[in-house]
Design an enzyme around this catalytic site. Structure first.
Site, PDB file in Angstrom:
ATOM      1  NE  ARG A 234      -3.710   1.043  -0.984  1.00 42.70           N
ATOM      2  CZ  ARG A 234      -3.517   2.106  -1.729  1.00 42.70           C
ATOM      3  NH1 ARG A 234      -4.579   2.744  -2.229  1.00 42.70           N
ATOM      4  NH2 ARG A 234      -2.306   2.557  -1.982  1.00 42.70           N
ATOM      5  CD  GLU A 263      -6.725  -3.846  -5.908  1.00 44.75           C
ATOM      6  OE1 GLU A 263      -5.518  -3.557  -6.092  1.00 44.75           O
ATOM      7  OE2 GLU A 263      -7.573  -3.010  -5.554  1.00 44.75           O
ATOM      8  CG  HIS A 282      -5.766   0.044  -7.203  1.00 41.86           C
ATOM      9  ND1 HIS A 282      -5.361  -0.730  -6.145  1.00 41.86           N
ATOM     10  CD2 HIS A 282      -5.456   1.321  -6.858  1.00 41.86           C
ATOM     11  CE1 HIS A 282      -4.834   0.034  -5.202  1.00 41.86           C
ATOM     12  NE2 HIS A 282      -4.875   1.287  -5.624  1.00 41.86           N
TER      13      HIS A 282
END
Length: 330
Positions: A234, A263, A282
């Protein structure tokens, strides 16, 4: 068995077989319109009789949960639940499930791909060639014989360790709950022990209060000169500003980053301007096979709850919320 649940997927699509499992069981499935907007998530919960949320990456906060009196459970599509306010859900008596390990192989393979790309400057060479420049710089780093330091040795970290061993790397892992490891993996007694030897540092921990910013400037300074940093965990686990400083200063050779603190990536994010950084949006768990597996597990957790059957402990995020039949806790 209640076959009339309304399931809200916080994304514009849900892979098969998960979608088919829900519709075959008689569920009404609501998808986002395509906006990928958290405002739409809040509006849907406030205006529709949603029984279960199948949560993707958008934030699901306590206010949205409280606005939906019919909400009985939340099923996380994936292993990371940092986008769901689990404490608020538990306080409301709303069980939260997740799908640990379902996409672990996919994430592990991307981590290795980022290592190779960073060590051999693959994306930089690709950019040079496509721009018409022939620049065969002879400075590639071989991973064989290098030390792979793993922070976190769960479903993903253990697979990265096995792949690293297959590449001929020396693997050392740190995980506070790790008591043993496979042959070929050395267990470190502290984070500092890993950092001091890791030619490649790969992060595989969930985002918690303890892991937020766990790798900052001090920790990066402990790495050997020319180390490579990989983050497929993360974003907030790694201090991006400290990483940029270490990369610009030449202390680190390169980085491979799949997850960011913000993000989508911001237009002014300095990581975008660094040639020794490989970035992916991601997508660690976003293979066709992994998405199929995760969708099925997330849907199965919903159907298990809908049918009043017990949910396996490994799928329970906070077991305290699983003590009462669904729909009776509020």
């Amino acid at each position: 068995m209640n076959e009339s649940w309304t399931v809200f997927v916080t994304a514009p699509a849900l892979s098969e077989p998960g979608l088919g499992m829900l519709t075959d069981a008689g569920c009404e499935v609501i998808l986002l319109s395509g906006s990928k907007d958290e405002a739409e998530v809040a509006e849907t919960l406030a205006t529709r009789p949603v029984d279960a949320v199948l949560s993707r990456t958008l934030t699901l906060d306590g206010a949205a949960m409280r606005s939906c009196p019919t909400l009985k459970m939340i099923s996380k599509h994936g292993a990371g639940v940092n986008n769901v306010d689990v404490a608020a859900a538990t306080a409301l008596g709303i069980p939260v499930t997740f799908t640990p390990g379902a996409n672990a192989r996919a994430v592990a393979e991307l981590a290795i791909g980022l290592m190779l790309a960073a060590a051999r400057r693959i994306t930089w060479f690709d950019t040079q060639l496509k721009a018409g420049r022939w620049t065969p710089v002879p400075d590639g780093v071989e991973l064989a014989g290098r030390t792979l330091g793993l922070v976190g040795f769960g479903n993903v970290g253990s697979k990265v360790g096995a792949l690293g061993t297959a590449l001929g790397m020396d693997v050392v892992a740190y995980d506070p709950i790790l008591t043993g490891a496979p042959d070929g993996v050395r267990v470190a007694s502290s984070l500092e022990e890993v950092l001091r030897v890791a030619d490649v540092l790969s992060l595989h921990v969930p985002l918690t209060a303890d892991t937020r910013d766990m790798i900052g400037g001090r920790e990066l300074d402990l790495l050997p000169d020319g180390a490579i940093v990989i983050n497929t965990a993360r974003g907030p686990v790694l201090d991006d500003a400290a990483l940029v400083a270490a990369l610009r200063g030449g202390r680190l050779r390169a980085a491979g980053i799949d997850t960011l603190a913000h993000e989508p990536i911001r237009p002014d994010d300095p990581l975008r301007a660094l040639e020794n950084v490989v970035l992916t949006p991601h997508v660690g768990g976003s293979t066709v096979a992994a998405l199929r597996t995760v969708s099925a597990m997330a849907a199965r957790n919903i159907l298990t709850m809908m049918r009043g059957e017990p949910v396996e402990e490994r799928f329970q995020v906070d077991p305290r919320a699983f003590g009462s039949p669904v729909g009776t806790t509020r």
